[in-house]
Design an enzyme around this catalytic site. Structure first.
Site, PDB file in Angstrom:
ATOM      1  N   LYS A 168      -5.306   0.872 -12.635  1.00 45.92           N
ATOM      2  CA  LYS A 168      -5.884   1.844 -11.942  1.00 45.92           C
ATOM      3  C   LYS A 168      -7.312   1.479 -11.579  1.00 45.92           C
ATOM      4  CE  LYS A 168      -2.169   4.447 -11.546  1.00 45.92           C
ATOM      5  NZ  LYS A 168      -1.692   4.840 -10.199  1.00 45.92           N
ATOM      6  N   ASN A 222       0.797   7.067  -4.004  1.00 41.30           N
ATOM      7  CA  ASN A 222       1.003   7.634  -5.365  1.00 41.30           C
ATOM      8  C   ASN A 222       1.944   6.917  -6.389  1.00 41.30           C
ATOM      9  OD1 ASN A 222       1.147  10.142  -7.418  1.00 41.30           O
ATOM     10  ND2 ASN A 222       3.573   9.844  -6.443  1.00 41.30           N
ATOM     11  N   THR A 272       4.322  15.906 -16.798  1.00 39.74           N
ATOM     12  CA  THR A 272       5.530  15.430 -16.060  1.00 39.74           C
ATOM     13  C   THR A 272       6.155  14.481 -17.070  1.00 39.74           C
ATOM     14  OG1 THR A 272       4.074  13.460 -15.446  1.00 39.74           O
ATOM     15  CG2 THR A 272       4.241  15.468 -14.073  1.00 39.74           C
ATOM     16  N   TYR A 283      -2.627  -0.620 -18.076  1.00 37.27           N
ATOM     17  CA  TYR A 283      -2.554   0.623 -16.895  1.00 37.27           C
ATOM     18  C   TYR A 283      -3.950   0.724 -16.557  1.00 37.27           C
ATOM     19  CZ  TYR A 283      -1.516   5.306 -15.161  1.00 37.27           C
ATOM     20  OH  TYR A 283      -1.741   6.286 -14.418  1.00 37.27           O
ATOM     21  N   VAL A 287      -1.038  14.961 -17.066  1.00 45.55           N
ATOM     22  CA  VAL A 287      -0.259  16.053 -16.514  1.00 45.55           C
ATOM     23  C   VAL A 287       1.108  15.831 -17.211  1.00 45.55           C
ATOM     24  CG1 VAL A 287       0.999  17.141 -14.658  1.00 45.55           C
ATOM     25  CG2 VAL A 287      -1.246  16.034 -14.219  1.00 45.55           C
ATOM     26  N   ASP A 335      10.626   6.449  -1.598  1.00 45.16           N
ATOM     27  CA  ASP A 335      10.704   6.352  -3.047  1.00 45.16           C
ATOM     28  C   ASP A 335      12.125   5.196  -3.227  1.00 45.16           C
ATOM     29  OD1 ASP A 335      11.363   6.584  -6.170  1.00 45.16           O
ATOM     30  OD2 ASP A 335       9.655   8.487  -5.479  1.00 45.16           O
ATOM     31  N   ASP A 339      10.502   0.577  -1.769  1.00 44.07           N
ATOM     32  CA  ASP A 339       9.767  -0.108  -2.605  1.00 44.07           C
ATOM     33  C   ASP A 339       8.430  -0.323  -2.198  1.00 44.07           C
ATOM     34  OD1 ASP A 339       9.086  -1.998  -4.763  1.00 44.07           O
ATOM     35  OD2 ASP A 339      10.983  -2.989  -4.613  1.00 44.07           O
ATOM     36  N   VAL A 340       7.617   0.090  -2.836  1.00 40.16           N
ATOM     37  CA  VAL A 340       6.115  -0.318  -2.462  1.00 40.16           C
ATOM     38  C   VAL A 340       5.572  -1.577  -2.734  1.00 40.16           C
ATOM     39  CG1 VAL A 340       5.366   2.176  -2.652  1.00 40.16           C
ATOM     40  CG2 VAL A 340       5.183   0.549  -4.800  1.00 40.16           C
TER      41      VAL A 340
END
Length: 267
Positions: free
Chosen positions: A165, A92, A198, A161, A196, A39, A65-66
């Site tokens: 996805k 993720n 979050t 978004y 969810v 992360d 950092d992806v």
């Protein structure tokens, strides 16, 4: 031994410092896997790894950092060196920036493309290079990409978004085919989480109010629940358990699949 037992497996979870990623890391560890959290949030990521260690798990943290190729190279090398291999990668990490298509900000879309699409593509690349025959780990494995119910339904305010996805879904299927054709021994699947509660999920609900699509965040959440046959929002554990399943031997003959974990919303 349960088919969901991941004892001896080594896992890397991107975006594992908070929210769904933290829940996935916890679930993999609870199933017996050694887990590295990757992360950009270093303080939260290290705290998460320490919490897993205190629970008895083998765990670590790496700054990742992806979108950065060098970060991926370093993260995978760290997993192999410190854990002794890499068997599971969960892509993720992701960002969601709401907006109406008529007011589209190209910078926001590029940001989501970079993290949600390029980040997953790089994760697939480096997982393959590590897990395939001749790689530093070289014993095959499982990759689980986190897509979204947004890839399977039309919902206002999240066009960019949803597009990213949907791309994760396509990347998953092409990667699974390439892995099989080239004999990598790596299964590649994705999950489509529903909403969810979050921090990211609740911000999305607030965005729906701010965009004028619903009178309140609560009304937006109510719309999601109303569209969901099981009549509730998802929980982190619902999503994390699905990832454990796809990473486990219980899913040994499953690849190139997208698993809805959305209470039926995307049917």
């Amino acid at each position: 031994m349960s088919s969901y037992d991941l004892t001896g497996r080594k896992a890397l979870v991107t975006g594992g410092a908070q929210g769904l990623g933290a829940g996935i890391a916890e679930a993999l560890a609870a199933a017996g896997a050694a887990v590295v959290i990757g992360d950009v949030q270093e303080e939260a990521g290290r705290a998460g790894a320490e919490a897993l260690q205190k629970s008895g798990a083998t765990a670590g943290f790496v700054r990742l950092d992806v979108t950065d190729e060098e970060d991926w190279e370093a993260a995978v090398a760290m997993c192999v060196e410190e854990l002794g291999g890499l068997d599971i990668v969960v892509n993720n990490a992701g960002v969601e920036i709401s907006g109406l298509i008529g007011d589209l900000d190209p910078h926001d879309v590029r940001r989501m493309l970079d993290v949600n699409v390029v980040g997953v593509a790089l994760g697939l690349k480096h997982a393959f290079r590590t897990m395939r025959p001749g790689g530093p780990s070289g014993r095959g494995g499982a990759i689980v990409n986190v897509s979204s119910v947004a890839a399977t339904i039309a919902f206002p305010g999240i066009g960019g978004y949803a597009a990213t996805k949907s791309a994760v879904d396509r990347l998953t299927r092409v990667a699974a085919l390439e892995s099989g054709k080239l004999g990598y021994g790596v299964r590649v699947n994705c999950v489509y989480p529903g909403l969810v509660p979050t921090a990211m999920g609740m911000q999305l609900a607030q965005d729906m109010q701010d965009l004028g699509l619903w009178p309140s965040a609560e009304a937006a959440v109510g719309e999601v629940v109303g569209r969901t046959p099981l009549g509730r929002l998802g929980e982190v554990a619902d999503m994390a358990d699905a990832v454990v399943f796809l990473a486990s031997d219980a899913a040994r003959f499953i690849t190139g699949a997208g698993l809805p974990v959305d209470g039926g919303m995307g049917m």
